[in-house]
Design a protein around this motif. Structure first.
Motif, PDB file in Angstrom:
ATOM      1  N   UNK A  51      79.576 175.638  70.355  1.00 49.91           N
ATOM      2  CA  UNK A  51      80.017 174.523  70.588  1.00 49.91           C
ATOM      3  C   UNK A  51      80.815 175.320  71.390  1.00 49.91           C
ATOM      4  N   UNK A  52      81.605 176.252  71.572  1.00 47.98           N
ATOM      5  CA  UNK A  52      82.977 176.879  71.838  1.00 47.98           C
ATOM      6  C   UNK A  52      82.851 177.466  73.029  1.00 47.98           C
ATOM      7  N   UNK A  53      81.757 178.314  72.988  1.00 46.68           N
ATOM      8  CA  UNK A  53      80.846 179.251  74.199  1.00 46.68           C
ATOM      9  C   UNK A  53      80.539 178.592  74.746  1.00 46.68           C
ATOM     10  N   UNK A  54      79.669 177.587  74.987  1.00 47.52           N
ATOM     11  CA  UNK A  54      79.318 176.181  75.536  1.00 47.52           C
ATOM     12  C   UNK A  54      80.288 175.696  76.331  1.00 47.52           C
ATOM     13  N   UNK A  55      80.820 175.501  76.117  1.00 50.65           N
ATOM     14  CA  UNK A  55      82.398 174.847  76.373  1.00 50.65           C
ATOM     15  C   UNK A  55      83.391 175.300  77.709  1.00 50.65           C
ATOM     16  N   UNK A  56      83.382 176.978  77.410  1.00 49.87           N
ATOM     17  CA  UNK A  56      83.718 178.392  78.140  1.00 49.87           C
ATOM     18  C   UNK A  56      83.073 177.996  79.690  1.00 49.87           C
ATOM     19  N   UNK A  57      81.427 177.472  79.809  1.00 52.68           N
ATOM     20  CA  UNK A  57      81.495 177.109  80.859  1.00 52.68           C
ATOM     21  C   UNK A  57      82.031 176.125  81.809  1.00 52.68           C
ATOM     22  N   UNK A  58      82.013 176.851  83.290  1.00 55.12           N
ATOM     23  CA  UNK A  58      82.574 175.691  83.800  1.00 55.12           C
ATOM     24  C   UNK A  58      82.115 174.201  84.706  1.00 55.12           C
TER      25      UNK A  58
ATOM     26  N   UNK B 201      73.315 184.736  72.237  1.00 57.61           N
ATOM     27  CA  UNK B 201      74.597 183.735  71.549  1.00 57.61           C
ATOM     28  C   UNK B 201      74.740 184.531  70.121  1.00 57.61           C
ATOM     29  N   UNK B 202      74.010 185.777  70.030  1.00 57.75           N
ATOM     30  CA  UNK B 202      74.229 186.346  68.627  1.00 57.75           C
ATOM     31  C   UNK B 202      75.240 186.923  68.202  1.00 57.75           C
ATOM     32  N   UNK B 203      76.817 186.758  69.206  1.00 55.40           N
ATOM     33  CA  UNK B 203      77.505 187.061  69.200  1.00 55.40           C
ATOM     34  C   UNK B 203      78.391 185.130  67.901  1.00 55.40           C
ATOM     35  N   UNK B 204      77.303 184.704  68.078  1.00 59.88           N
ATOM     36  CA  UNK B 204      78.265 183.068  67.668  1.00 59.88           C
ATOM     37  C   UNK B 204      78.500 183.211  65.916  1.00 59.88           C
TER      38      UNK B 204
ATOM     39  N   UNK C 138      80.932 176.461  60.636  1.00 57.58           N
ATOM     40  CA  UNK C 138      81.585 177.425  61.305  1.00 57.58           C
ATOM     41  C   UNK C 138      80.378 177.859  62.246  1.00 57.58           C
ATOM     42  N   UNK C 139      79.086 177.862  61.984  1.00 53.82           N
ATOM     43  CA  UNK C 139      78.321 178.822  63.363  1.00 53.82           C
ATOM     44  C   UNK C 139      77.844 177.959  64.361  1.00 53.82           C
ATOM     45  N   UNK C 140      78.200 176.304  63.913  1.00 55.17           N
ATOM     46  CA  UNK C 140      77.920 175.305  65.032  1.00 55.17           C
ATOM     47  C   UNK C 140      79.391 175.624  65.705  1.00 55.17           C
TER      48      UNK C 140
ATOM     49  N   UNK D  43      71.807 174.815  73.398  1.00 55.67           N
ATOM     50  CA  UNK D  43      70.682 174.358  74.612  1.00 55.67           C
ATOM     51  C   UNK D  43      71.970 174.513  75.377  1.00 55.67           C
ATOM     52  N   UNK D  44      73.322 173.313  75.423  1.00 55.09           N
ATOM     53  CA  UNK D  44      73.697 173.020  76.382  1.00 55.09           C
ATOM     54  C   UNK D  44      74.218 174.651  76.735  1.00 55.09           C
ATOM     55  N   UNK D  45      74.740 175.906  76.236  1.00 57.09           N
ATOM     56  CA  UNK D  45      75.293 176.984  76.415  1.00 57.09           C
ATOM     57  C   UNK D  45      74.156 177.379  78.089  1.00 57.09           C
TER      58      UNK D  45
END
Length: 519
Positions: free
Chosen positions: A163-170, A111-114, A157-159, A69-71
């Motif tokens: 999280x990492x992908x969401x955190x990359x957004x400024x 998010x399929x790359x996750x 690992x999936x989570x 949801x965050x992403x």
């Protein structure tokens, strides 16, 4: 005469001086008052501005639902603050199997790359075992891209990838802390109070707070009517150095007293989940659990997995997890929304939890996209009531199927229930629409509640037909009638909890037609 004129002039002069100073005093006082009022207004505006110009949305929890949801909301330009109790990699024994319908939602959310680079395994269907017989049930994926299938993996690992992908957004900020309460003002939720890892108490404000803090949520009580049931518990083990009888398939053993699941979570590991009915399980610490697994469960495990199952027991790395079920019963609250397992749970037998959560995120994203301003909490709350109806086709289908299948697949001393269990195995073994129909429902590819009810009672009628052929007898007819009654007793209470109107006639619910409150 002259003295009178002088006296009059003096009095007029004094009156003029008095009026001058009095007017000046009033003017200064008025200006001072206006300045104070203006300063207070500016201070109020600054205080409000610190809220309005800060976060758009607060998300409590960064599990599968919270991180996705965050992403999603961050990608749409919202300023999102995520508050998660523990940002280290989770270690769970559930949330490891994503159905094809859930993978399609991942694609929709970009998010399929996750699921890449975490040794995730593709899953193409199920294998069902009963009394030494097996049948394979494949997902109906012919109409989809070759990449579409189920995925199984280590949940943590999936989570972490999400999280990492969401955190990359400024515009997305992840904070580690424990939310202790929701902040309320004039009947609306305005934010949260939380405690940081160092113990500092902080407050965060946003027009919308979305609670996704999982099955053990301590915030849901103020936002819904939680009716949590615990029909059973899972005992989790990891099997190594073995191969499943049907590669890239989930395996369901219709054991006594209840099902056993096997599915791959990496290229070298197979997850085993043993269902134990009730809220209490044998103790792991005093060896009762190991004894139960060896004496009761191991003899029912397929031969290909028997040795690895015993080895996993000897290693002693066993974990338990209560299987919770909770229908969605929200209290629409201005400024707040529930999602994920904090909002709605079903038995994890069918692995549908993540599919429901991701589907809910797609629905919510589409509802929020037209809105530029989230600050009118009452209007937003009324508009978002449509969320609870629009989510029903997917959620109610998967929830109902999970609850019904668990009861059908579990052994019972009741003859009619056992006949229903056998009828279900035989019906799915027929192939064609008898297998592809139910599997498309389970996989989230065909979220149609009416189709679910039709297949469920087709199984019941198939069971009655087995009893009455070739020659019906009074006893068989009685068992057949009991089978229909038992089937009704399984599915109708689940449908009632889901909401008959929302499940089958969503277009008759006024909230279905809510339009975005765009000014």
């Amino acid at each position: 005469m002259v003295d009178f004129a002088l006296l009059a002039s003096l009095l007029l002069a004094l009156a003029g001086v008095f009026l001058f100073f009095h007017y000046g005093f009033l003017r200064r006082t008025g200006e001072s008052g206006e300045t104070s009022a203006a300063a207070a207004t500016v201070a109020d505006q600054r205080e409000c501005g610190s809220r309005d110009e800060g976060d758009d949305i607060i998300i409590v929890g960064a599990g599968v639902a919270g991180a996705a949801l965050a992403y999603t909301l961050g990608k749409d330009g919202r300023k999102v603050r995520v508050i998660e109790r523990d940002l280290t990699e989770p270690d769970r024994i559930v949330g490891e199997l994503l159905q094809p319908g859930g993978y399609l939602k991942l694609i929709e959310l970009e998010l399929e790359d996750c699921v890449n680079d975490i040794d995730a395994q593709r899953v193409f269907g199920y294998a069902l075992f009963k009394d030494g017989k097996a049948t394979r049930l494949s997902y109906p994926l012919e109409k989809f891209h070759s990449d579409v299938s189920g995925r199984s993996f280590h949940n943590g690992r999936f989570v972490q990838r999400m999280r990492k992908k969401a955190a990359l957004l400024p515009n997305v900020e992840l904070n580690q802390g424990t939310v202790t309460s929701l902040l309320e003002e004039n009947g609306a939720i305005t934010g949260v109070q939380y405690k940081t890892k160092s113990g500092e108490e902080l407050k965060a404000y946003a027009p919308l707070t979305i609670v996704c803090d999982g099955c053990f949520s301590n915030l849901r009580r103020s936002l819904c009517t939680p009716k949590v049931e615990v029909p059973s518990c899972f005992v989790g083990l990891v099997l190594e150095n073995c191969q499943l009888p049907f590669a890239n398939h989930g395996h369901v053993i219709l054991a006594d007293p209840s099902p056993i699941l096997f599915y791959p979570i990496s290229s070298s590991e197979i997850r085993c989940l043993v269902d134990v009915p009730g809220e209490k399980v044998p103790s792991i610490s005093n060896g009762e659990m190991a004894k139960y697994l060896k004496n009761v469960i191991a003899p029912q495990v397929p031969p290909e997995l028997h040795g690895a199952f015993l080895s996993a027991i000897e290693k002693g790395n066993m974990r338990t997890m209560p299987n919770r079920s909770m229908p969605a019963a929200p209290h629409p609250t201005p400024g707040a929304l529930l999602m994920g397992d904090a909002f709605n749970m079903r038995h994890p037998l069918t692995g549908g939890g993540m599919t429901v959560a991701l589907s809910d995120i797609v629905v919510l994203r589409n509802l929020l996209r037209p809105l530029k301003d989230l600050n009118d909490a009452p209007t937003l709350c009324k508009y978002l009531e449509s969320f609870y109806t629009l989510r029903k086709p997917v959620a109610s289908t998967i929830n109902t199927l999970a609850g019904a299948l668990y009861k059908v697949f579990s052994a019972s001393p009741d003859q009619a229930r056992n006949e229903m269990r056998q009828a279900c195995f035989d019906y799915l073994s027929l192939g064609g629409v008898c297998s592809s129909g139910p599997v498309s429902l389970l996989s989230g590819l065909n979220p149609r509640p009416l189709s679910l009810v039709c297949h469920f009672f087709a199984v019941a009628m198939y069971g009655v037909g087995r009893l009455l052929l070739p020659f019906p007898s009074p006893k068989r007819m009685w068992v057949g009638a009991s089978l229909i009654s038992s089937a009704s007793g399984i599915i109708f209470p689940i449908i009632k909890a889901e909401g008959v109107r929302q499940m089958f006639f969503p277009a008759t619910v006024p909230a279905y037609y809510r339009v975005p409150p765009i000014k």
